[in-house]
Design an enzyme around this catalytic site. Structure first.
Site, PDB file in Angstrom:
ATOM      1  N   ASP A  24       4.337  -5.143  12.157  1.00  0.00           N
ATOM      2  CA  ASP A  24       4.954  -5.722  10.947  1.00  0.00           C
ATOM      3  C   ASP A  24       6.446  -5.963  11.180  1.00  0.00           C
ATOM      4  O   ASP A  24       6.990  -6.985  10.748  1.00  0.00           O
ATOM      5  CB  ASP A  24       4.752  -4.782   9.755  1.00  0.00           C
ATOM      6  CG  ASP A  24       3.273  -4.573   9.456  1.00  0.00           C
ATOM      7  OD1 ASP A  24       2.496  -5.514   9.684  1.00  0.00           O
ATOM      8  OD2 ASP A  24       2.904  -3.472   9.013  1.00  0.00           O
ATOM      9  N   ASN A  72      10.867  -8.228  19.573  1.00  0.00           N
ATOM     10  CA  ASN A  72      10.442  -7.107  20.440  1.00  0.00           C
ATOM     11  C   ASN A  72      11.397  -5.932  20.298  1.00  0.00           C
ATOM     12  O   ASN A  72      10.980  -4.778  20.224  1.00  0.00           O
ATOM     13  CB  ASN A  72      10.502  -7.525  21.919  1.00  0.00           C
ATOM     14  CG  ASN A  72       9.228  -8.200  22.386  1.00  0.00           C
ATOM     15  OD1 ASN A  72       8.209  -8.135  21.727  1.00  0.00           O
ATOM     16  ND2 ASN A  72       9.304  -8.854  23.530  1.00  0.00           N
ATOM     17  N   ASN A  99       5.591  -4.115   4.378  1.00  0.00           N
ATOM     18  CA  ASN A  99       6.296  -3.733   5.608  1.00  0.00           C
ATOM     19  C   ASN A  99       7.053  -4.930   6.189  1.00  0.00           C
ATOM     20  O   ASN A  99       8.205  -4.808   6.616  1.00  0.00           O
ATOM     21  CB  ASN A  99       5.305  -3.227   6.665  1.00  0.00           C
ATOM     22  CG  ASN A  99       4.654  -1.909   6.280  1.00  0.00           C
ATOM     23  OD1 ASN A  99       5.125  -1.222   5.372  1.00  0.00           O
ATOM     24  ND2 ASN A  99       3.572  -1.565   6.950  1.00  0.00           N
ATOM     25  N   ASN A 137       0.832  -1.220   0.000  1.00  0.00           N
ATOM     26  CA  ASN A 137       0.000   0.000   0.000  1.00  0.00           C
ATOM     27  C   ASN A 137       0.853   1.250   0.000  1.00  0.00           C
ATOM     28  O   ASN A 137       1.981   1.241   0.493  1.00  0.00           O
ATOM     29  CB  ASN A 137      -0.841   0.097   1.292  1.00  0.00           C
ATOM     30  CG  ASN A 137      -1.847  -1.011   1.438  1.00  0.00           C
ATOM     31  OD1 ASN A 137      -2.296  -1.591   0.460  1.00  0.00           O
ATOM     32  ND2 ASN A 137      -2.201  -1.321   2.681  1.00  0.00           N
ATOM     33  N   MET A 138       0.264   2.331  -0.485  1.00  0.00           N
ATOM     34  CA  MET A 138       0.848   3.640  -0.228  1.00  0.00           C
ATOM     35  C   MET A 138       0.105   4.178   0.995  1.00  0.00           C
ATOM     36  O   MET A 138      -1.130   4.193   1.015  1.00  0.00           O
ATOM     37  CB  MET A 138       0.663   4.577  -1.426  1.00  0.00           C
ATOM     38  CG  MET A 138       1.372   5.902  -1.248  1.00  0.00           C
ATOM     39  SD  MET A 138       3.167   5.743  -1.018  1.00  0.00           S
ATOM     40  CE  MET A 138       3.746   5.772  -2.704  1.00  0.00           C
ATOM     41  N   GLU A 148      -4.525  -8.894   4.317  1.00  0.00           N
ATOM     42  CA  GLU A 148      -4.957  -7.766   3.483  1.00  0.00           C
ATOM     43  C   GLU A 148      -5.081  -8.187   2.022  1.00  0.00           C
ATOM     44  O   GLU A 148      -5.193  -7.338   1.139  1.00  0.00           O
ATOM     45  CB  GLU A 148      -3.986  -6.592   3.627  1.00  0.00           C
ATOM     46  CG  GLU A 148      -4.119  -5.879   4.962  1.00  0.00           C
ATOM     47  CD  GLU A 148      -3.238  -4.654   5.094  1.00  0.00           C
ATOM     48  OE1 GLU A 148      -3.564  -3.803   5.948  1.00  0.00           O
ATOM     49  OE2 GLU A 148      -2.219  -4.538   4.389  1.00  0.00           O
TER      50      GLU A 148
HETATM   51  O1  RIB Z   1       0.531  -2.396   9.728  1.00  0.00           O
HETATM   52  C1  RIB Z   1       0.624  -1.099   9.223  1.00  0.00           C
HETATM   53  C2  RIB Z   1       0.121  -1.061   7.824  1.00  0.00           C
HETATM   54  O2  RIB Z   1      -1.261  -1.354   7.832  1.00  0.00           O
HETATM   55  C3  RIB Z   1       0.231   0.282   7.143  1.00  0.00           C
HETATM   56  O3  RIB Z   1       1.470   0.462   6.493  1.00  0.00           O
HETATM   57  C4  RIB Z   1      -0.953   0.292   6.200  1.00  0.00           C
HETATM   58  O4  RIB Z   1      -0.614   0.273   4.856  1.00  0.00           O
HETATM   59  C5  RIB Z   1      -1.810  -0.898   6.611  1.00  0.00           C
HETATM   60  O5  RIB Z   1      -1.689  -1.916   5.721  1.00  0.00           O
END
Ligand code: RIB
Length: 294
Positions: A239, A263, A41, A9-10, A137
């Site tokens: 992430d 962590n 990420n 994603n942006m 996602e």
């Molecule tokens: O976990 C953070 C991420 O969640 C963000 O970078 C956003 O793009 C969403 O996917």
């Protein structure tokens, strides 16, 4: 090597000190666009630590798509299986940064077009992987298909069930590590954290934000305390934890060491702005761990 199958994603980030009420307009402080998406990420988190990372995902044929694919390449990530589709725009996340915390709305766009066909195309990659990392996602059917492919190929999977709505409990048989936060854990298992953990020893790892993470080792509950630091932006901390956990486990660390390592990586990630901005190198994690890892 590690493969991430997931979203790109942006992130459209608005920093504000005033949170608007319904129907109200307020003036924010700053608007920024930065690379994000849970999949991307987690991929960047592994690559920053020095891991050999391959990404399976999709972007649109637009400027965000080009920028994000290039960002992955700059991070040293293999993008052979990152598709540029003309059927949807690149996924975006609308992020409101308010009082050091965030509220996120994701519009999946091209991420929603990752199908079993793309998983099949990447089978030779998956087969060679020491671990596959996934999140939620991308479409649940695709996750289900990819989980089965990994099982058939005997490739361990770390599934980060975020967002948790599309999680299917039957997937517990197909994953090696599941890493919900406390809210996701409650949504998925509809029971208290202790009982859920006891059902899945060394498999269910519940993240506790700045307080660290916990799991059940078959005999006792293990709490690994988080490293306390001043957070600038917590976006992407989970992430970073997931990427670092996969990196550490595939580099031979015990689960306990790997959670501690993850962590520390997450604590470093929140010290800078942007989901990927503060993701640490191996040296940075080792420095904070005080040379405890080999
Ligand atoms: O976990 C953070 C991420 O969640 C963000 O970078 C956003 O793009 C969403 O996917």
């Amino acid at each position: 090597m590690i493969t991430v199958i997931g979203s790109i994603n942006m992130d459209l980030v608005v920093d504000t000190t005033i949170f608007p009420k319904q129907g109200e307009t307020v003036l924010g402080n700053l608007f920024t666009t930065v690379p994000g998406g849970k999949g991307a990420n987690q991929a960047v988190a592994v690559a920053r630590l020095g891991g050999d990372l391959h990404m399976v995902g999709a972007v649109g044929q637009d400027s965000f798509g080009k920028e994000l694919t290039n960002n992955l390449k700059v991070e040293g990530i293999d993008t052979q299986f990152v598709y540029a589709t003309d059927e949807a725009a690149t996924g975006i996340a609308n992020i409101l940064l308010y009082e050091q915390d965030n509220r996120i709305i994701v519009v999946p766009g091209a991420n929603a077009l990752i199908t079993p066909k793309e998983i099949d195309a990447a089978k030779s990659l998956i087969e060679k992987s020491e671990m596959v990392i996934m999140q939620l996602e991308i479409p649940a059917d695709t996750v289900q298909y990819a989980l089965q492919v990994c099982k058939d190929l005997n490739v361990p999977v770390l599934l980060n069930p975020a967002p948790a709505e599309s999680f299917n409990p039957s997937w517990m048989d197909l994953v090696d590590y599941l890493t919900p936060n406390e809210t996701e854990c409650a949504d998925i298992f509809s029971e208290d954290v202790e009982s859920a953990l006891e059902k899945y020893p060394n498999k269910l790892i519940v993240t506790l934000g700045s307080n660290g993470a916990r799991y059940f080792d078959g005999k006792e509950h293990i709490f690994i305390e988080g490293y306390k630091t001043k957070a600038v932006d917590t976006t992407g901390a989970g992430d970073t934890f997931n990427g670092a956990l996969a990196y550490a486990v595939t580099n031979g660390q015990s689960l306990k060491e790997a959670v501690r390592f993850a962590n520390i990586a997450a604590s470093l990630s929140v010290e800078k702005f942007g989901a990927q901005g503060g993701m640490p190198t191996l040296q940075m994690v080792e420095n904070r761990l005080g040379g405890q890892i080999k």
